[in-house]
Design an enzyme around this catalytic site. Structure first.
Site, PDB file in Angstrom:
ATOM      1  N   GLY A   1      26.118  -0.290  23.307  1.00  0.00           N
ATOM      2  CA  GLY A   1      26.517   0.632  22.262  1.00  0.00           C
ATOM      3  C   GLY A   1      28.034   0.742  22.177  1.00  0.00           C
ATOM      4  O   GLY A   1      28.763   0.403  23.114  1.00  0.00           O
ATOM      5  N   CYS A   2      28.511   1.222  21.036  1.00  0.00           N
ATOM      6  CA  CYS A   2      29.959   1.319  20.818  1.00  0.00           C
ATOM      7  C   CYS A   2      30.593   2.361  21.739  1.00  0.00           C
ATOM      8  O   CYS A   2      31.540   2.060  22.479  1.00  0.00           O
ATOM      9  CB  CYS A   2      30.246   1.622  19.354  1.00  0.00           C
ATOM     10  SG  CYS A   2      29.284   2.983  18.656  1.00  0.00           S
ATOM     11  N   TYR A   3      30.070   3.586  21.713  1.00  0.00           N
ATOM     12  CA  TYR A   3      30.568   4.604  22.642  1.00  0.00           C
ATOM     13  C   TYR A   3      30.353   4.155  24.085  1.00  0.00           C
ATOM     14  O   TYR A   3      31.196   4.388  24.959  1.00  0.00           O
ATOM     15  CB  TYR A   3      29.801   5.914  22.461  1.00  0.00           C
ATOM     16  CG  TYR A   3      30.176   6.808  21.320  1.00  0.00           C
ATOM     17  CD1 TYR A   3      31.464   7.333  21.198  1.00  0.00           C
ATOM     18  CD2 TYR A   3      29.221   7.199  20.386  1.00  0.00           C
ATOM     19  CE1 TYR A   3      31.778   8.204  20.168  1.00  0.00           C
ATOM     20  CE2 TYR A   3      29.525   8.075  19.356  1.00  0.00           C
ATOM     21  CZ  TYR A   3      30.808   8.575  19.251  1.00  0.00           C
ATOM     22  OH  TYR A   3      31.116   9.452  18.241  1.00  0.00           O
ATOM     23  N   ALA A   4      29.199   3.538  24.341  1.00  0.00           N
ATOM     24  CA  ALA A   4      28.867   3.136  25.709  1.00  0.00           C
ATOM     25  C   ALA A   4      29.865   2.119  26.239  1.00  0.00           C
ATOM     26  O   ALA A   4      30.214   2.136  27.426  1.00  0.00           O
ATOM     27  CB  ALA A   4      27.448   2.576  25.760  1.00  0.00           C
TER      28      ALA A   4
END
Length: 317
Positions: free
Chosen positions: A135-138
């Site tokens: 994921g992007c935030y991840a």
């Protein structure tokens, strides 16, 4: 040198990430785009939407069996969460050695899939054909936490702010520019899928609070990290420099990075490194473009890795 070409299909090509993927593929000397699937744009010429792509290829509306019947070397699934499984099953049945890069969260918790954050997990790649894109935030969270993982005294607290492109193209409050004007929207303040994802990958409970902002693209991730022993700023910075030495897409910077400086760029910046009095709490800031290092560019790194191509081919750096 082997310079053979590989055929590729993209499913979910209308979205913001699909658009960035098409740009990267158009610049890739060894990938031939065989099909792009989009229900909304079926029949339209790809070149009319993406001038960097030459040719007569048209969008098609392909179900899982139709995608599998194409017989391509690799498929990128750029679909919303929960939709990948039929495509994976059809591809496995038709051509088991197809490389599949899935950008959704559907397989990030499946140990049979390679979790592709190359700067941190490249050593785990062992020829797997199924790759789950983080994921992007991840991605931002892990880049901010990883160099200090063995020093953590408790759960990292991560405050994230993303541009509204992260909410996709389906209309919602989180991509409504009128509602976002002069605003910041908190959402999914506990148990966000990226909170669970990072907690599993890092092996430590992470507390994550996401927000959507009025800008279009880019993530700012501020991580508050409690440490189990006193550190100096120099020691902290050295850990990050060593962790990301030789990684062209990860830039360690002194001051806290600004999201406006990373938008449109394919890497990430990590910096700030501000110690609280006492030396046992540090705040680290990571920025990246959620559509690029948070999605399309990372998918291209993973695809290159799986096809035996130099990892950064077609990725400006």
């Amino acid at each position: 040198m082997n310079d053979s070409t590989f055929t590729l299909g993209i499913v979910g090509a209308r979205g913001h990430t699909g658009a960035e993927l098409i740009k990267l593929v158009a610049a890739h000397p060894r990938l031939q785009l065989a099909f792009v699937s989009s229900r909304e744009r079926a029949g339209q010429r790809l070149a009319d939407h993406h001038p960097e792509f030459q040719g007569e290829l048209r969008y098609e509306n392909l179900d899982a069996d139709a995608v599998a019947a194409k017989g391509v070397d690799a498929v990128i699934l750029a679909l919303p969460n929960g939709l990948a499984a039929p495509f994976v099953a059809a591809l496995e049945a038709a051509k088991p050695d197809t490389v599949i890069v899935d950008l959704s969260a559907d397989y990030r918790f499946d140990n049979a899939w390679y979790y592709g954050l190359p700067e941190l997990t490249r050593g785990r790649y062992n020829g797997q054909k199924h790759i789950s894109n983080p994921g992007c935030y991840a991605t931002a969270m892990q880049l901010a936490i990883y160099p200090l993982l063995d020093l953590l005294a408790g759960p990292p607290q991560c405050f994230g702010v993303s541009g509204y492109s992260g909410a996709g193209t389906t209309p919602s409050d989180k991509n409504n520019v009128e509602l976002l004007a002069d605003n910041l929207m908190p959402y999914a303040l506990t148990n966000h899928v990226h909170e669970r994802e990072v907690s599993v990958q890092m092996g430590v409970a992470v507390e994550f609070m996401p927000h959507v902002a009025p800008h279009f693209r880019g993530i700012t991730l501020t991580a508050n990290l409690w440490l189990n022993r006193v550190q100096t700023r120099e020691q902290i910075v050295e850990r990050f420099q060593q962790a990301y030495a030789g990684e062209p897409l990860i830039e360690v910077v002194d001051e806290a990075p600004w999201v406006s400086r990373i938008a449109g760029r394919h890497g990430a910046q990590v910096g700030g490194f501000t110690l609280a009095p006492g030396g046992k709490r540090v705040v680290v800031v990571a920025t990246l473009d959620n559509l690029l290092k948070g999605a399309a560019s990372q998918a291209m790194q993973n695809l290159n890795l799986a096809l035996g191509i130099d990892e950064l081919t077609s990725i400006p750096h």
